[in-house]
Design a protein around this motif. Structure first.
Motif, PDB file in Angstrom:
ATOM      1  N   LEU A   1      22.101  26.420   6.160  1.00 15.39           N
ATOM      2  CA  LEU A   1      21.509  27.226   5.460  1.00 15.39           C
ATOM      3  C   LEU A   1      20.313  27.277   6.005  1.00 15.39           C
ATOM      4  O   LEU A   1      19.795  26.732   5.747  1.00 15.39           O
ATOM      5  N   GLY A   2      19.704  28.134   6.658  1.00 13.97           N
ATOM      6  CA  GLY A   2      17.980  28.195   7.388  1.00 13.97           C
ATOM      7  C   GLY A   2      17.129  28.991   5.817  1.00 13.97           C
ATOM      8  O   GLY A   2      18.104  28.827   4.451  1.00 13.97           O
ATOM      9  N   PRO A   3      15.630  28.833   5.474  1.00 12.21           N
ATOM     10  CA  PRO A   3      14.518  29.517   4.575  1.00 12.21           C
ATOM     11  C   PRO A   3      15.563  30.082   3.916  1.00 12.21           C
ATOM     12  O   PRO A   3      14.776  30.642   2.961  1.00 12.21           O
ATOM     13  N   ASN A   4      15.599  31.506   5.179  1.00 13.12           N
ATOM     14  CA  ASN A   4      15.754  32.481   4.312  1.00 13.12           C
ATOM     15  C   ASN A   4      16.995  32.756   3.423  1.00 13.12           C
ATOM     16  O   ASN A   4      16.597  32.975   2.198  1.00 13.12           O
ATOM     17  N   GLU A   5      17.651  32.115   3.856  1.00 18.11           N
ATOM     18  CA  GLU A   5      18.988  31.936   3.101  1.00 18.11           C
ATOM     19  C   GLU A   5      19.044  30.712   1.834  1.00 18.11           C
ATOM     20  O   GLU A   5      19.507  31.471   0.633  1.00 18.11           O
TER      21      GLU A   5
ATOM     22  N   ALA B   1      16.873  32.824  -5.461  1.00 14.50           N
ATOM     23  CA  ALA B   1      16.969  34.219  -6.648  1.00 14.50           C
ATOM     24  C   ALA B   1      17.972  34.007  -7.373  1.00 14.50           C
ATOM     25  O   ALA B   1      17.762  34.467  -8.065  1.00 14.50           O
ATOM     26  N   VAL B   2      19.299  34.138  -6.291  1.00  8.58           N
ATOM     27  CA  VAL B   2      20.415  35.144  -6.958  1.00  8.58           C
ATOM     28  C   VAL B   2      20.683  33.845  -8.268  1.00  8.58           C
ATOM     29  O   VAL B   2      20.876  33.915  -9.067  1.00  8.58           O
ATOM     30  N   MET B   3      20.419  32.479  -8.184  1.00  2.66           N
ATOM     31  CA  MET B   3      20.635  31.402  -9.160  1.00  2.66           C
ATOM     32  C   MET B   3      19.885  31.342 -10.590  1.00  2.66           C
ATOM     33  O   MET B   3      20.025  31.389 -11.477  1.00  2.66           O
TER      34      MET B   3
ATOM     35  N   LEU C   1      18.127  34.657 -11.396  1.00  2.45           N
ATOM     36  CA  LEU C   1      19.176  35.300 -12.406  1.00  2.45           C
ATOM     37  C   LEU C   1      20.008  35.182 -12.629  1.00  2.45           C
ATOM     38  O   LEU C   1      20.214  36.021 -13.880  1.00  2.45           O
ATOM     39  N   LEU C   2      21.108  34.801 -12.549  1.00  6.25           N
ATOM     40  CA  LEU C   2      22.221  34.478 -12.868  1.00  6.25           C
ATOM     41  C   LEU C   2      21.836  33.441 -14.719  1.00  6.25           C
ATOM     42  O   LEU C   2      22.450  33.727 -15.957  1.00  6.25           O
ATOM     43  N   ALA C   3      20.595  32.485 -13.911  1.00  6.98           N
ATOM     44  CA  ALA C   3      19.715  31.683 -15.560  1.00  6.98           C
ATOM     45  C   ALA C   3      20.068  32.652 -15.913  1.00  6.98           C
ATOM     46  O   ALA C   3      19.346  32.657 -17.577  1.00  6.98           O
ATOM     47  N   GLN C   4      19.194  33.625 -15.998  1.00 10.98           N
ATOM     48  CA  GLN C   4      18.183  34.272 -16.883  1.00 10.98           C
ATOM     49  C   GLN C   4      18.833  35.555 -17.636  1.00 10.98           C
ATOM     50  O   GLN C   4      18.790  35.886 -18.942  1.00 10.98           O
ATOM     51  N   ALA C   5      20.245  35.786 -17.052  1.00 12.34           N
ATOM     52  CA  ALA C   5      21.307  36.560 -17.173  1.00 12.34           C
ATOM     53  C   ALA C   5      22.080  35.752 -18.205  1.00 12.34           C
ATOM     54  O   ALA C   5      22.546  36.485 -19.179  1.00 12.34           O
ATOM     55  N   GLY C   6      21.768  34.690 -18.315  1.00 17.94           N
ATOM     56  CA  GLY C   6      23.271  34.064 -19.401  1.00 17.94           C
ATOM     57  C   GLY C   6      24.630  33.475 -18.750  1.00 17.94           C
ATOM     58  O   GLY C   6      24.875  32.942 -19.059  1.00 17.94           O
ATOM     59  N   GLY C   7      24.811  33.441 -17.332  1.00 13.74           N
ATOM     60  CA  GLY C   7      26.077  33.341 -16.382  1.00 13.74           C
ATOM     61  C   GLY C   7      26.515  34.216 -15.750  1.00 13.74           C
ATOM     62  O   GLY C   7      26.115  35.763 -16.261  1.00 13.74           O
ATOM     63  N   ILE C   8      27.244  34.055 -15.351  1.00 14.35           N
ATOM     64  CA  ILE C   8      28.332  35.228 -14.448  1.00 14.35           C
ATOM     65  C   ILE C   8      29.655  36.451 -15.480  1.00 14.35           C
ATOM     66  O   ILE C   8      29.183  37.637 -15.177  1.00 14.35           O
TER      67      ILE C   8
END
Length: 129
Positions: free
Chosen positions: A15-19, A25-27, A29-36
């Motif tokens: 994985l590169g720096p962008n990935e 960022a996805v992780m 957002l998931l933590a803020q939303a309370g999970g999937i």
């Protein structure tokens, strides 16, 4: 391109720096939303949604009306009664809201229909001599 296919087949793609930034960022957002589950709607996030019944004060707040209005009209509104305790369900609140739905365009049509109804002959038969 061949190196990407080869690394994908190897089992652990690099994985590169962008990935990595995107994954972080996805992780986040998931933590803020309370999970999937919360994102998919499989979990109720608010405490009041878990309760089966609510009282006058919260019902009035949810309907955005004064509590006094509810209390004065309780005999004509859908509700639950447990002894002397009046409680409301989600369905009761929706029914109360639907009972007071106003559509100004429909009023003229209803008046027209009711006027026609008064002009219709009676279905009772008359005795003829």
């Amino acid at each position: 391109m061949m190196s990407a296919v080869a690394s994908a087949n190897a089992g652990t793609p690099a994985l590169g720096p962008n990935e990595l930034q995107g994954l972080a960022a996805v992780m986040s957002l998931l933590a803020q939303a309370g999970g999937i589950d919360a994102l998919l709607g499989n979990r109720q996030s608010e405490h009041r949604d878990k309760r089966l019944h609510i009282g006058y004060s919260e019902a009035a707040e949810r309907l955005n009306i004064p509590e006094k209005w509810l209390r004065e009209r309780i005999s004509t509104l859908p509700h639950r009664k447990f002894g002397k305790f009046v409680q409301f369900t989600e369905e009761d609140l929706r029914a109360i809201s639907d009972m007071h739905f106003v559509n100004p365009g429909m009023t003229a049509e209803r008046e027209h229909e009711s006027a026609l109804m008064t002009l219709q002959p009676s279905k009772r038969s008359r005795k003829r001599f």
